[in-house]
Design a protein around this motif. Structure first.
Motif: not given
Length: 284
Positions: A121-123, A244-245, A252-254, A282-283
């Motif tokens: 995967x590339x973000x 929150x993060x 986002x992952x789901x 993103x962490x």
């Protein structure tokens, strides 16, 4: 006086069960609940009496009235699974380790070694938050810009385009001639395997439930009050920022895992396009 405070968010203490709405009132309400037409659809407020009673009995968080929203209340309670059941409860949750709505001390956690290949995967990140408010201003021009960018980077690959429900149909029209781009909206992807062949996921926005939802959740999990200071989803306390993060990252992952990335054994490159300036997400 508790509904007219100066702060944007305030705790409201329980007021007790003696002033709760009666069963007679609730039955009468549910026979003919309040309805309002919003964006061409009729919204039925069937459970309002139950919400009011829960707020009176347990307390919650009040959101100050503004030019956009009427008074809002947030109510969340943390309930330990197992107290009313005999035997064991097993929860299979692929994001449970990073989901802070679980209290780790309440669970025996088993982490299975990851068997999918995520290095493929590339973000790609655009350093701008595409909020619903931002899209709502000069929306036609912004939808054109985002749709054109999506078409440019996607090309002829199979792609899942995820955005807000209010804008999904407008984006669909932009991709009418693009048979390889499918549009869906936040909250409508849970458990779906429909997009397992899609090797591109393009997020036009991030699903933010708003401060009082996250304040209520964190209060329930913590079992104590938290700092309710915030402005434009920027939280005053580090405790709330982390919560929150983490919750944004879990959602986002789901959604991301509806794509080809979820399929074990696949080695096709997967590209993720994300509009956000919130680097901590993103962490996780």
């Amino acid at each position: 006086g508790q509904m007219g405070g100066k702060d944007n968010y305030e705790y409201v203490n329980p007021l007790g069960s003696t002033i709760m709405l009666s069963k007679k009132f609730k039955d009468a309400w549910k026979k003919d609940p309040y309805r309002v037409k919003e964006k061409g659809k009729v919204k039925v407020y069937y459970n309002i009496p139950d919400t009011i009673n829960a707020f009176l009995k347990y307390g919650g968080i009040r959101q100050k009235k503004s030019g956009v929203n009427d008074y809002g209340v947030g109510i969340n309670r943390y309930r330990q699974i197992g107290s009313e059941y005999k035997g064991r409860t097993v929860i299979l949750d692929g994001t449970g380790v990073n989901d802070q709505t679980y209290n780790p001390e309440d669970f025996n956690v088993t982490v299975i070694e990851e068997f999918r290949e995520f290095s493929r995967a590339t973000l790609h990140r655009y350093p701008l938050d595409l909020s619903k408010t931002l899209l709502g201003t000069d929306s036609a021009a912004k939808i054109d810009l985002i749709a054109n960018e999506a078409i440019r980077v996607i090309g002829d690959q199979k792609a899942l385009f995820i955005t807000y429900k209010d804008y999904a149909e407008r984006f669909k029209k932009k991709f009418t001639s693009m048979g390889n781009i499918e549009v869906n909206h936040f909250g409508n992807l849970i458990g779906s395997n429909k997009y397992w062949q899609h090797t591109i996921v393009f997020f036009a926005g991030l699903n933010d439930w708003g401060p009082y939802q996250y304040f209520s959740q964190k209060t329930a999990v913590k079992g104590d009050k938290v700092n309710l200071g915030s402005s434009n989803s920027e939280y005053v306390s580090s405790e709330m920022r982390e919560f929150y993060h983490s919750q944004m990252a879990v959602e986002l992952y789901q959604d991301l895992m509806r794509s080809n990335l979820r399929v074990a054994g696949k080695k096709d490159p997967v590209h993720i396009y994300l509009w956000t300036k919130r680097m901590p997400i993103l962490g996780y």
